[in-house]
Design a protein around this motif. Structure first.
Motif, PDB file in Angstrom:
ATOM      1  N   ALA A 151       1.134  -1.496   0.309  1.00  0.00           N
ATOM      2  CA  ALA A 151      -0.178  -0.240  -0.530  1.00  0.00           C
ATOM      3  C   ALA A 151       1.016   1.045  -0.403  1.00  0.00           C
ATOM      4  CB  ALA A 151      -1.208  -0.216   0.771  1.00  0.00           C
ATOM      5  N   PHE A 152       2.347   0.955   0.421  1.00  0.00           N
ATOM      6  CA  PHE A 152       3.009   2.282   0.431  1.00  0.00           C
ATOM      7  C   PHE A 152       4.513   1.457   1.076  1.00  0.00           C
ATOM      8  CE2 PHE A 152       0.479   2.362   4.208  1.00  0.00           C
ATOM      9  CZ  PHE A 152       1.872   2.396   5.195  1.00  0.00           C
ATOM     10  N   PRO A 153       5.125   2.343   0.418  1.00  0.00           N
ATOM     11  CA  PRO A 153       7.042   2.223   1.223  1.00  0.00           C
ATOM     12  C   PRO A 153       6.683   1.414   2.856  1.00  0.00           C
ATOM     13  CG  PRO A 153       7.190   3.746  -0.531  1.00  0.00           C
ATOM     14  CD  PRO A 153       5.418   3.684  -0.239  1.00  0.00           C
ATOM     15  N   LEU A 201       8.658   1.249  12.899  1.00  0.00           N
ATOM     16  CA  LEU A 201       8.108   0.106  11.756  1.00  0.00           C
ATOM     17  C   LEU A 201       6.951   0.468  11.004  1.00  0.00           C
ATOM     18  CD1 LEU A 201       9.113  -2.064   9.980  1.00  0.00           C
ATOM     19  CD2 LEU A 201       8.085  -3.711  11.826  1.00  0.00           C
ATOM     20  N   ASP A 202       6.331   1.071   9.871  1.00  0.00           N
ATOM     21  CA  ASP A 202       5.452   1.143   9.598  1.00  0.00           C
ATOM     22  C   ASP A 202       5.331   0.671   8.198  1.00  0.00           C
ATOM     23  OD1 ASP A 202       2.561   2.787   8.685  1.00  0.00           O
ATOM     24  OD2 ASP A 202       3.197   4.291   9.650  1.00  0.00           O
ATOM     25  N   VAL A 203       3.902  -0.500   8.074  1.00  0.00           N
ATOM     26  CA  VAL A 203       3.830  -1.380   7.397  1.00  0.00           C
ATOM     27  C   VAL A 203       2.163  -0.898   6.487  1.00  0.00           C
ATOM     28  CG1 VAL A 203       3.448  -3.690   6.572  1.00  0.00           C
ATOM     29  CG2 VAL A 203       5.108  -2.483   8.141  1.00  0.00           C
ATOM     30  N   ALA A 218      -4.263  -1.959   4.878  1.00  0.00           N
ATOM     31  CA  ALA A 218      -3.987  -1.952   6.528  1.00  0.00           C
ATOM     32  C   ALA A 218      -3.156  -1.461   6.432  1.00  0.00           C
ATOM     33  CB  ALA A 218      -3.933  -3.518   6.637  1.00  0.00           C
ATOM     34  N   ASP A 219      -2.599  -0.432   7.556  1.00  0.00           N
ATOM     35  CA  ASP A 219      -1.830   0.434   7.627  1.00  0.00           C
ATOM     36  C   ASP A 219      -1.586   0.010   9.294  1.00  0.00           C
ATOM     37  OD1 ASP A 219      -0.010   2.991   8.461  1.00  0.00           O
ATOM     38  OD2 ASP A 219      -1.638   4.248   7.338  1.00  0.00           O
ATOM     39  N   THR A 220      -0.343  -0.217   9.520  1.00  0.00           N
ATOM     40  CA  THR A 220       0.531  -0.397  11.255  1.00  0.00           C
ATOM     41  C   THR A 220       1.689  -0.252  11.230  1.00  0.00           C
ATOM     42  OG1 THR A 220      -0.341  -2.164  12.152  1.00  0.00           O
ATOM     43  CG2 THR A 220       0.159  -3.012   9.968  1.00  0.00           C
ATOM     44  N   ALA A 221       1.747   0.204  12.673  1.00  0.00           N
ATOM     45  CA  ALA A 221       2.973   0.851  12.602  1.00  0.00           C
ATOM     46  C   ALA A 221       3.172   0.336  14.355  1.00  0.00           C
ATOM     47  CB  ALA A 221       3.069   1.914  13.096  1.00  0.00           C
ATOM     48  N   ILE A 275      -5.628   4.835  12.952  1.00  0.00           N
ATOM     49  CA  ILE A 275      -5.181   5.909  14.394  1.00  0.00           C
ATOM     50  C   ILE A 275      -4.130   5.194  14.596  1.00  0.00           C
ATOM     51  CG2 ILE A 275      -5.936   6.056  16.550  1.00  0.00           C
ATOM     52  CD1 ILE A 275      -8.353   5.716  15.035  1.00  0.00           C
ATOM     53  N   GLU A 276      -3.298   6.674  14.583  1.00  0.00           N
ATOM     54  CA  GLU A 276      -2.078   6.670  14.684  1.00  0.00           C
ATOM     55  C   GLU A 276      -1.592   7.598  15.691  1.00  0.00           C
ATOM     56  OE1 GLU A 276       0.389   6.969  11.541  1.00  0.00           O
ATOM     57  OE2 GLU A 276      -1.692   7.480  10.308  1.00  0.00           O
ATOM     58  N   PRO A 277      -1.499   6.951  17.191  1.00  0.00           N
ATOM     59  CA  PRO A 277      -1.046   8.057  18.285  1.00  0.00           C
ATOM     60  C   PRO A 277       0.721   8.574  18.269  1.00  0.00           C
ATOM     61  CG  PRO A 277      -2.079   6.830  19.301  1.00  0.00           C
ATOM     62  CD  PRO A 277      -2.173   5.780  18.113  1.00  0.00           C
ATOM     63  N   ALA A 292       7.776   8.153  19.456  1.00  0.00           N
ATOM     64  CA  ALA A 292       7.022   6.518  18.823  1.00  0.00           C
ATOM     65  C   ALA A 292       5.877   7.289  18.185  1.00  0.00           C
ATOM     66  CB  ALA A 292       7.432   5.875  20.359  1.00  0.00           C
ATOM     67  N   GLN A 293       5.457   6.162  17.821  1.00  0.00           N
ATOM     68  CA  GLN A 293       3.893   5.716  17.110  1.00  0.00           C
ATOM     69  C   GLN A 293       3.638   4.491  17.300  1.00  0.00           C
ATOM     70  OE1 GLN A 293       4.955   5.045  12.971  1.00  0.00           O
ATOM     71  NE2 GLN A 293       2.913   5.413  12.124  1.00  0.00           N
ATOM     72  N   THR A 294       1.893   4.136  17.788  1.00  0.00           N
ATOM     73  CA  THR A 294       1.838   2.781  17.309  1.00  0.00           C
ATOM     74  C   THR A 294       0.658   3.306  16.044  1.00  0.00           C
ATOM     75  OG1 THR A 294       2.479   2.360  19.494  1.00  0.00           O
ATOM     76  CG2 THR A 294       1.061   1.031  18.597  1.00  0.00           C
ATOM     77  N   GLU A 295       0.539   1.944  15.547  1.00  0.00           N
ATOM     78  CA  GLU A 295      -0.539   2.463  14.741  1.00  0.00           C
ATOM     79  C   GLU A 295      -1.370   0.690  14.136  1.00  0.00           C
ATOM     80  OE1 GLU A 295       0.069   3.602  10.375  1.00  0.00           O
ATOM     81  OE2 GLU A 295      -1.570   4.062  10.367  1.00  0.00           O
ATOM     82  N   HIS A 296      -3.429   1.268  14.513  1.00  0.00           N
ATOM     83  CA  HIS A 296      -4.152   0.089  14.211  1.00  0.00           C
ATOM     84  C   HIS A 296      -4.723   0.448  13.307  1.00  0.00           C
ATOM     85  CE1 HIS A 296      -2.688  -3.586  16.004  1.00  0.00           C
ATOM     86  NE2 HIS A 296      -2.433  -3.195  17.259  1.00  0.00           N
TER      87      HIS A 296
END
Ligand code: MN
Ligand code: MN
Length: 306
Positions: free
Chosen positions: A54-56, A86-88, A97-100, A193-195, A289-293
């Motif tokens: 979906a993106f690099p 790490l953002d995937v 799906a976008d998650t980090a 969502i990515e705080p 720092a970042q966390t994403e779901h």
């Protein structure tokens, strides 16, 4: 009307694959390892599992909050003490799906900073139901991070997702943003969502280029440059409006011609055919720092796909 079963299944599959790729990549991040090797491995994993990119894969280190991926010949190596995001992103037929995740290499100095983003994400997801205002979710994220004594990053946001569209219409702020009052999340929306939390001031500014690009739709094409025209058509066909990496284009180009990928991308960006993303750097060089779901919103709350 509920989300079409077929679409739901695609979001679920993309989420499952992105999750696997994220967990796989997390284990590869170690002192002395080439960043380029990790992004190649993680992207390979997504493709091997049967999704598309979906993106690099973004790997943003320390005060770099987002939008960095290595170049095709990048020599950057992970160091002890690095705080690594790490953002995937994976997609199935455009359903993303976008998650980090954030990891700290061989130290635990930023454990609390990382924890604040995980907790903020958990609280935000628990607060989601159809009809909730995005400003309310921002409030939850901002106040959770503040309780840990950190600042949430005010100019980075979560976002709704649509087919082949990574940043669809709705933004989910990381603080209580009065300007977004009245904007609501509804049933069947897919949302990332990515705080982001920092020990800096909570604002990012543009840094050096991050080797990530996206095709634009300029009002008119200047046909004077036939090579540019050919290349933009090629890129649009390959990536549609999703972000792509210099290293992907480099690989494709070198098979076809002797053109230099970096030069060609500069030329296309200058002519307004593509957008070039800059790295986003914390304004006071705070660590980030970042966390994403990615979630899907149902009547009874949010389902995490990643
Ligand atoms: Mn992401
Ligand atoms: Mn995102």
């Amino acid at each position: 009307m509920a989300m079409k079963e077929e679409i739901y299944e695609k979001y679920k599959t993309a989420g499952e694959i992105a999750r696997k790729a994220r967990e796989y990549g997390k284990k590869l991040i170690k002192e002395g390892v080439l960043v380029l090797d990790v992004v190649n491995e993680v992207e390979g994993k997504i493709l091997e599992e049967g999704a598309d990119l979906a993106f690099p894969v973004n790997i943003s280190i320390n005060e770099v909050a987002a939008h960095f991926t290595p170049k095709h010949n990048d020599k950057l190596v992970f160091k002890r003490g690095d705080l690594v995001k790490l953002d995937v992103g994976a997609h199935v037929d455009g359903f993303i799906a976008d998650t980090a995740v954030t990891v700290e290499i061989a130290s635990s100095r930023y454990e609390k900073l990382i924890e604040s983003t995980k907790e903020a994400l958990k609280n935000a997801i628990n607060g989601i139901k159809p009809g909730v205002e995005v400003s309310q979710i921002g409030e939850i994220i901002g106040s959770t991070i503040e309780k840990y004594g950190f600042a949430s990053i005010e100019n980075l946001t979560g976002h709704s997702l649509e087919q082949f569209c990574l940043h669809a219409g709705i933004s989910i702020p990381n603080f209580y943003d009065d300007a977004l009052k009245g904007i609501k999340l509804e049933r069947d929306m897919a949302v990332a969502i990515e705080p982001f939390a920092t020990d800096g001031v909570g604002y990012v500014i543009a840094g050096k280029k991050g080797n990530i690009y996206r095709c634009l739709n300029p009002r008119r094409f200047f046909l004077r440059d036939p090579i540019a025209k050919r290349e933009i058509n090629f890129l649009k066909n390959e990536f549609k409006s999703l972000p792509f990496a210099e290293r992907w284009y480099h690989k494709m180009l070198s098979k076809r011609s002797g053109l230099d990928s970096d030069y060609m991308l500069e030329r296309l960006a200058r002519q307004g055919y593509i957008k070039q993303y800059n790295q986003l750097i914390e304004k006071k060089s705070g660590k980030v720092a970042q966390t994403e779901h990615t979630i899907i919103i149902h009547d009874n709350g949010a389902e995490i796909t990643t």
